[in-house]
Write an enzyme that holds these catalytic residues in place. Structure first.
Site, short mmCIF file in Angstrom:
data_model
loop_
_atom_site.label_atom_id
_atom_site.label_comp_id
_atom_site.label_asym_id
_atom_site.label_seq_id
_atom_site.Cartn_x
_atom_site.Cartn_y
_atom_site.Cartn_z
N HIS A 136 24.17 39.71 -4.14
CA HIS A 136 23.50 40.81 -4.84
C HIS A 136 21.99 40.58 -4.81
O HIS A 136 21.48 39.66 -4.14
CB HIS A 136 24.04 40.99 -6.26
CG HIS A 136 23.93 39.78 -7.14
ND1 HIS A 136 22.74 39.16 -7.42
CD2 HIS A 136 24.87 39.07 -7.84
CE1 HIS A 136 22.93 38.14 -8.24
NE2 HIS A 136 24.22 38.06 -8.51
N HIS B 210 20.46 36.99 -5.43
CA HIS B 210 20.54 36.05 -4.30
C HIS B 210 19.46 36.38 -3.27
O HIS B 210 18.77 35.50 -2.75
CB HIS B 210 21.91 36.13 -3.64
CG HIS B 210 23.06 35.88 -4.56
ND1 HIS B 210 24.03 36.83 -4.79
CD2 HIS B 210 23.40 34.81 -5.32
CE1 HIS B 210 24.92 36.34 -5.64
NE2 HIS B 210 24.55 35.12 -5.98
N CYS C 185 32.68 25.59 -18.30
CA CYS C 185 32.58 26.98 -17.83
C CYS C 185 32.87 27.01 -16.35
O CYS C 185 32.11 26.44 -15.55
CB CYS C 185 31.20 27.56 -18.11
SG CYS C 185 30.99 29.22 -17.40
N CYS D 283 30.06 28.80 -14.31
CA CYS D 283 28.90 27.94 -14.01
C CYS D 283 29.31 26.69 -13.24
O CYS D 283 28.45 26.02 -12.68
CB CYS D 283 28.22 27.50 -15.30
SG CYS D 283 27.50 28.80 -16.29
N CYS E 126 30.14 31.21 -23.02
CA CYS E 126 29.07 30.72 -22.15
C CYS E 126 27.86 31.64 -22.33
O CYS E 126 28.00 32.86 -22.25
CB CYS E 126 29.53 30.72 -20.70
SG CYS E 126 28.18 30.45 -19.52
N HIS F 262 27.46 33.67 -18.80
CA HIS F 262 28.50 34.60 -18.36
C HIS F 262 29.11 35.43 -19.50
O HIS F 262 29.86 36.37 -19.26
CB HIS F 262 29.62 33.83 -17.64
CG HIS F 262 29.18 33.25 -16.33
ND1 HIS F 262 28.69 31.98 -16.22
CD2 HIS F 262 29.14 33.79 -15.10
CE1 HIS F 262 28.37 31.74 -14.96
NE2 HIS F 262 28.63 32.82 -14.26
N LYS G 266 20.70 40.32 -17.47
CA LYS G 266 20.65 39.66 -16.17
C LYS G 266 21.57 40.40 -15.20
O LYS G 266 22.69 40.74 -15.54
CB LYS G 266 21.09 38.21 -16.29
CG LYS G 266 21.07 37.46 -14.95
CD LYS G 266 21.77 36.13 -15.03
CE LYS G 266 21.83 35.48 -13.67
NZ LYS G 266 22.66 34.26 -13.63
N LYS H 124 27.58 40.90 -11.27
CA LYS H 124 28.74 41.76 -11.08
C LYS H 124 29.52 41.92 -12.39
O LYS H 124 30.06 42.97 -12.68
CB LYS H 124 29.67 41.14 -10.01
CG LYS H 124 29.09 41.13 -8.60
CD LYS H 124 29.11 42.51 -7.98
CE LYS H 124 28.86 42.47 -6.48
NZ LYS H 124 27.59 41.88 -6.10
#
Length: 512
Positions: free
Chosen positions: A16, A19, A125, A128, A143, A146, A294, A297
């Protein structure tokens, strides 16, 4: 050798914007250093081991290796090619050149007494791939990254004596104040290490998708130990000592701020334990935000880079994120801001300048760049200052927004120069003095564009190449890729007589 790495990215899904943001930054940085005349090595790749990848593959009814192969070949590599990423290597952690060297590295630590067997119980997690402490978690054992519940892990593991490296790390940070950047990232790491380090579990024994521990095949190496070593294995650690000596250590590790501690604490401690040189810098970029969250997805804010390149083009995409968001800080993305910058900065300021200058040289001098009767010191001086500022900002400080801002301030200055000089009015004066003055004005504008093409080549290579061709520069100065940043500021390099043509519009009007 100037060696830059991106993080290696998890292949649990397609890439995405986040990255691509880091990868484009690394590409611009290494292209810039190439244009300084330096030898460069740019590494990116994929992280393919661990529980997260295993579960994703199972959910899709394939093996982890099949899943990794598919994502790498159909999503990751094609996107980097699409975005004009000029990486020198692409490493995958399932490759033999990596897995065997990781085993050797861990075996060396074990033989040196740096690893012992113990037990672990606590929160973990999977997203992570990280062991958490209760203080890391949000209410409800979530987390913080996430926003999903962590799992409680209880298993026998092998541990690396990380706790013994706190003082050595603090001494290293003090002796190398630029090792962690930006300053906010450095402060975070210093505070974390000063509170005391715990030994690090470096193996997992409840699943088998990973690199086996060489002395105990009931365990696989913790994915983060495996992943961090890619930076060394990719350049010959354990297999090509001469190459490793030539390239290592890395000059810059580009990382997201959520993986800062792995790179700024665990990684240097591992290298210290095995007696290897430490990298020059770990630079943590911020998060791309959409609607205050943030980009990811999982919260439905993940945006494919191709959604943007189909609308704005690849070069505008490469430019926008580095120009709009100070590298190292969080930044918000919006279609509206991208559209506004595209129209104002790229189409109107830059693209229109290139088009106007070529059209006027074509109209008043039949497309042949005229000789300048005098040197416009204000413009030439501004260019020299721009090159120095941009070179320092982009090449040394990773201040892409500052460097691009300086370049586009110069573009605006040249636009202002043309508006002030009004060459379309000067052209009405057909005297020798009038023709000479017109020649000076248009030479000044074309020579400025020659320099801009060099400066923007690392950022917008396709656009810069079109401009270079439009100016007829290659015949006289050589290929654009051969131009040096320092030469960009040397006034008068584009010779009179160059054939200037009005090429295609650099930044076409956007479709609604």
């Amino acid at each position: 050798m100037f060696y830059v790495s991106t993080p290696i990215y998890y292949v649990n899904d397609a890439p995405h914007l986040g990255h691509a943001y880091t990868t484009v930054a690394g590409d611009v940085l290494t292209r810039w250093h190439r244009q300084r005349g330096e030898q460069v090595w740019y590494l990116t790749g994929t992280d393919e081991h661990g529980q997260k990848i295993m579960r994703t593959a199972e959910a899709n009814g394939v093996t982890p290796q099949e899943w990794s192969d598919k994502l790498v070949e159909e999503a990751w590599k094609p996107l980097w090619q699409h975005l004009e990423i000029a990486n020198d290597d692409f490493i995958r952690t399932t490759e033999k050149r990596h897995t065997e060297r990781v085993q050797e590295f861990v075996q060396d630590l074990y033989d040196k007494g740096e690893i012992y067997k113990g037990g672990y119980e606590g929160p973990y997690c999977v997203g992570c791939e990280e062991f958490k402490t209760p203080g890391d978690l949000l209410e409800g054992d979530l987390c913080p990254i996430h926003k999903r519940p962590v799992e409680w892990l209880r298993e026998d593991n092998y541990f690396f004596k990380l706790s013994e490296y706190g003082e050595r790390l603090l001494e290293f940070y003090e002796a190398n104040p630029d090792f962690i950047q930006p300053a906010s990232a450095r402060n975070e790491v210093l505070q974390f290490v000063r509170t005391g380090l715990q030994d690090l579990s470096i193996s997992r024994s409840t699943f088998d998708w990973g690199i086996p521990i060489p002395w105990d095949d009931k365990h696989v190496i913790y994915v983060w130990v495996d992943a961090l070593l890619n930076y060394a294995t990719a350049v010959g650690y354990g297999s090509d000592p001469e190459r490793f000596e030539r390239i290592w250590p890395a000059d810059v590790h580009l990382v997201g701020k959520d993986i800062l501690r792995f790179h700024a604490v665990i990684w240097p401690a591992m290298l210290m334990a095995n007696g290897l040189p430490l990298p020059g810098k770990v630079f943590a970029n911020g998060w791309l935000m959409v609607g205050g969250e943030k980009m990811s997805k999982s919260n439905l804010t993940g945006i494919s880079p191709r959604q943007l390149t189909e609308h704005f083009g690849v070069d505008a995409y490469r430019y926008y994120f580095l120009r709009a968001i100070p590298f190292g800080q969080d930044g918000s993305f919006s279609w509206e801001d991208f559209s506004a910058r595209y129209t104002s900065e790229l189409a109107n300021d830059f693209g229109n300048l290139a088009s106007r200058v070529a059209a006027m040289i074509g109209k008043y001098f039949d497309g042949e760049l005229p000789a300048s009767a005098e040197r416009e010191e204000a413009v030439a001086g501004a260019l020299a200052a721009t090159v120095a500022k941009a070179d320092r900002a982009i090449g040394d400080e990773l201040d892409f927004a500052g460097g691009l801002g300086a370049i586009f301030d110069f573009v605006k200055l040249v636009n202002g120069y043309l508006s002030e000089q009004e060459p379309w009015k000067v052209a009405k004066d057909t005297s020798e003095e009038g023709r000479a003055r017109l020649a000076t004005i248009l030479y000044t504008a074309a020579e400025s564009l020659r320099a801009v093409a060099v400066l923007l080549n690392p950022v917008m290579p396709g656009t810069a190449e079109k401009l270079w061709a439009s100016l007829g520069a290659e015949e006289h100065l050589g290929a654009l890729a051969e131009q040096r940043v320092a030469e960009a500021g040397q006034w008068g390099r584009l010779p009179a007589g160059a054939r200037v043509v009005k090429g295609e519009i650099l930044f076409p009007r956007l479709e609604s």
